[in-house]
Design an enzyme around this catalytic site. Structure first.
Site, PDB file in Angstrom:
ATOM      1  N   GLN A 251       0.391  -1.197   0.359  1.00 10.74           N
ATOM      2  CA  GLN A 251      -0.018  -0.064  -0.050  1.00 10.74           C
ATOM      3  C   GLN A 251       0.772   1.191   0.070  1.00 10.74           C
ATOM      4  O   GLN A 251       0.489   2.559  -0.779  1.00 10.74           O
ATOM      5  CB  GLN A 251      -0.867   0.303   1.297  1.00 10.74           C
ATOM      6  CG  GLN A 251      -1.751  -1.266   1.749  1.00 10.74           C
ATOM      7  CD  GLN A 251      -2.590  -0.923   0.341  1.00 10.74           C
ATOM      8  OE1 GLN A 251      -3.301  -0.438  -0.174  1.00 10.74           O
ATOM      9  NE2 GLN A 251      -2.694  -2.026  -1.080  1.00 10.74           N
ATOM     10  N   HIS A 254       1.823   3.063  -3.666  1.00 16.64           N
ATOM     11  CA  HIS A 254       0.605   3.658  -4.004  1.00 16.64           C
ATOM     12  C   HIS A 254       0.617   5.272  -3.981  1.00 16.64           C
ATOM     13  O   HIS A 254       1.047   6.102  -5.322  1.00 16.64           O
ATOM     14  CB  HIS A 254      -0.609   3.454  -3.025  1.00 16.64           C
ATOM     15  CG  HIS A 254      -1.378   2.310  -4.347  1.00 16.64           C
ATOM     16  ND1 HIS A 254      -2.580   1.862  -5.265  1.00 16.64           N
ATOM     17  CD2 HIS A 254      -1.730   1.232  -3.147  1.00 16.64           C
ATOM     18  CE1 HIS A 254      -2.528   0.794  -5.884  1.00 16.64           C
ATOM     19  NE2 HIS A 254      -2.663   0.361  -4.388  1.00 16.64           N
ATOM     20  N   GLU A 319      -9.627   0.704   4.811  1.00 13.09           N
ATOM     21  CA  GLU A 319     -10.106   0.698   3.956  1.00 13.09           C
ATOM     22  C   GLU A 319      -9.353  -0.558   3.335  1.00 13.09           C
ATOM     23  O   GLU A 319     -10.275  -1.818   3.657  1.00 13.09           O
ATOM     24  CB  GLU A 319      -9.446   0.963   2.525  1.00 13.09           C
ATOM     25  CG  GLU A 319      -9.509   0.962   1.490  1.00 13.09           C
ATOM     26  CD  GLU A 319      -8.745   1.061   0.228  1.00 13.09           C
ATOM     27  OE1 GLU A 319      -9.127   1.939  -1.155  1.00 13.09           O
ATOM     28  OE2 GLU A 319      -7.730   2.460   1.073  1.00 13.09           O
ATOM     29  N   HIS A 320      -8.355  -1.269   4.001  1.00 17.21           N
ATOM     30  CA  HIS A 320      -8.238  -2.181   3.828  1.00 17.21           C
ATOM     31  C   HIS A 320      -7.819  -3.159   5.238  1.00 17.21           C
ATOM     32  O   HIS A 320      -6.884  -2.691   6.315  1.00 17.21           O
ATOM     33  CB  HIS A 320      -6.649  -3.189   3.068  1.00 17.21           C
ATOM     34  CG  HIS A 320      -7.267  -2.174   2.041  1.00 17.21           C
ATOM     35  ND1 HIS A 320      -6.823  -1.095   0.922  1.00 17.21           N
ATOM     36  CD2 HIS A 320      -7.620  -3.044   0.717  1.00 17.21           C
ATOM     37  CE1 HIS A 320      -7.029  -0.811   0.211  1.00 17.21           C
ATOM     38  NE2 HIS A 320      -7.806  -1.775  -0.531  1.00 17.21           N
ATOM     39  N   ASP A 353      -7.422  -7.296  -4.826  1.00 16.86           N
ATOM     40  CA  ASP A 353      -6.595  -5.542  -5.311  1.00 16.86           C
ATOM     41  C   ASP A 353      -6.792  -6.154  -6.910  1.00 16.86           C
ATOM     42  O   ASP A 353      -7.770  -5.230  -7.984  1.00 16.86           O
ATOM     43  CB  ASP A 353      -5.678  -4.538  -5.393  1.00 16.86           C
ATOM     44  CG  ASP A 353      -5.055  -3.950  -4.779  1.00 16.86           C
ATOM     45  OD1 ASP A 353      -6.419  -3.426  -4.139  1.00 16.86           O
ATOM     46  OD2 ASP A 353      -4.182  -3.431  -4.219  1.00 16.86           O
ATOM     47  N   HIS A 412     -53.773  18.831   1.838  1.00 18.54           N
ATOM     48  CA  HIS A 412     -52.799  16.953   1.471  1.00 18.54           C
ATOM     49  C   HIS A 412     -54.739  16.754   2.016  1.00 18.54           C
ATOM     50  O   HIS A 412     -54.686  15.486   1.297  1.00 18.54           O
ATOM     51  CB  HIS A 412     -51.525  16.937   2.703  1.00 18.54           C
ATOM     52  CG  HIS A 412     -50.717  17.105   1.840  1.00 18.54           C
ATOM     53  ND1 HIS A 412     -50.448  18.336   1.453  1.00 18.54           N
ATOM     54  CD2 HIS A 412     -49.843  16.337   1.778  1.00 18.54           C
ATOM     55  CE1 HIS A 412     -49.321  18.376   0.672  1.00 18.54           C
ATOM     56  NE2 HIS A 412     -48.616  17.347   1.004  1.00 18.54           N
TER      57      HIS A 412
END
Length: 422
Positions: A251, A254, A319-320, A353, A412
């Site tokens: 990660q 990235h 996230e992961h 992934d 109404h």
């Protein structure tokens, strides 16, 4: 890699980037320009930011053919197999329209309708992402979306990465445009002479893309404002330090802003992983990016017990999440907040992934506390269906009228009574 003993709650939730005032003004200027001047503005900004002059934004058949010549047979086979796995997983997410009937003749239900058109932003820059094409296009196709548009910034030769083009062509995408940045988002939202507008925009990008998505929200829908990638590894002393280090770095490479964290009750493992990270960093091709990520956003948190470590993970809402413990399935029920959960040492994050099937577009910045990964649901809308019978209205009309009058809405109430309800 810094090691810290956890004695209380963490204060680690990163805020979603909102950009500087200068960046926001720049994005608004670009959007306004594209709305007013269409393709001419796209060409201007493509030349300014991507350093290439583009006459025809639409990718040609010749460019697709050339892309196939640039990738290996092995990669083509892997792309096709990954696409099969992703499609199979997402097919199981499909929702069907439904109708229920009551004894009084009332029918209530829900109509599930795919969006007419969606746009996918595929990032350019330091890496090519054919996996993003698969992960965004396939659930849209499963949902039944008829028009899928891809935009991506061109390189200085005026082309897109071969893997991106091949992945898109394999899935049957016809509209692939060589345009990126905030100007591409504006084109998807408002349309130009070449690019017709869509209903929803998907895909990550840099800060300008994120700000543009936020700016056009309301004109179109958007998937999310994605933050930097994150991984948290929950591990006990049965885990292997070299494997954890490799996963953390997967990660970190990235983005310099990516976050890689180990949470463990084992100080021995923490020290071993810290050493392994430094060792493995030395041979990474993207060493500078990964090293910056580890230095700024990498951490190892050591707790007294596994239960405390699980509590830390839930607070981080990553996230992961990789669970590398002696009995990962026993831990699963205690995990409340994570975008995707990888169980056991053979479920390394890159499995998700690229290949396993679940979507890799996941909530970041702790938003897994309240949101989910990309699914078929994101590509449909739901309409409620109401067919009220005369009997039902007679039975319930006075109640409905009373409710309306309680809210001060006389018209109404009269709309109900106009149908002969006493």
């Amino acid at each position: 890699m810094k090691i810290e003993r956890v004695t209380g709650q963490l204060s680690l939730r990163r805020t979603i980037e909102s950009g500087t005032e200068e960046q926001r003004r720049a994005v608004q200027t670009i959007i306004d320009d594209v709305r007013t001047n269409g393709d001419a503005a796209l060409r201007k900004y493509t030349e300014q930011f991507d350093k290439v002059a583009i006459d025809d934004f639409l990718v040609s058949k010749e460019e697709i053919d050339e892309a196939y010549g640039e990738i290996s047979d092995e990669l083509l086979h892997v792309l096709r197999e990954a696409a099969t796995n992703i499609r199979d997983y997402h097919e199981r997410q499909k929702r069907e329209s439904w109708i229920m009937t009551k004894e009084d003749g009332t029918m209530l239900g829900q109509k599930v309708t795919p969006l007419d058109a969606v746009g996918l932003y595929v990032p350019g820059g330091t890496a090519a992402y054919p996996s993003s094409v698969l992960m965004n296009v396939i659930p849209a196709q499963v949902a039944g979306v008829q028009r899928i548009v891809i935009v991506s910034p061109p390189n200085k030769q005026g082309t897109l990465p071969a893997g991106v083009l091949v992945a898109a062509h394999e899935l049957g995408v016809k509209e692939i445009y060589k345009v990126g940045g905030a100007q591409a988002i504006a084109a998807l939202a408002y349309g130009t002479e070449t690019i017709q507008p869509v209903d929803k925009i998907f895909g990550p990008g840099n800060i300008y893309v994120a700000l543009a998505k936020r700016e056009v929200f309301g004109q179109v829908a958007i998937d999310m404002i994605a933050g930097p990638s994150e991984i948290v590894v929950l591990a006990d002393d049965t885990a292997k330090a070299n494997e954890i280090a490799a996963d953390l770095l997967s990660q970190a490479e990235h983005d310099a802003r990516a976050s890689s964290i180990l949470v463990t009750p084992s100080m021995k493992l923490a020290l071993e992983v810290a050493n392994e990270v430094e060792k493995q960093l030395q041979t990474l091709p993207r060493q500078a990016i990964a090293a910056a990520s580890i230095a700024q956003y990498g951490a190892i948190y050591v707790t007294d017990t596994l239960e405390e470590a699980i509590a830390v993970v839930n607070e981080l809402a990553p996230e992961h999440l990789e669970v590398m413990t002696a009995e990962p399935l026993l831990v699963l029920g205690q995990i409340r907040h994570a975008g995707a959960i990888f169980l056991g040492r053979f479920s390394s994050e890159p499995v998700g992934d690229y290949f396993a099937g679940p979507n890799h577009v996941l909530p970041t910045n702790g938003t897994a506390r309240f949101s989910s990964g990309l699914s078929v649901d994101e590509f449909v809308k739901k309409s409620s269906i109401i067919f009220y019978s005369e009997q039902a209205l007679k039975e319930n009309g006075r109640k409905i009228a009373a409710f309306a009058r309680a809210e001060g809405l006389e018209a109404h109430a009269r709309a109900i009574e106009a149908r002969g309800i006493e």
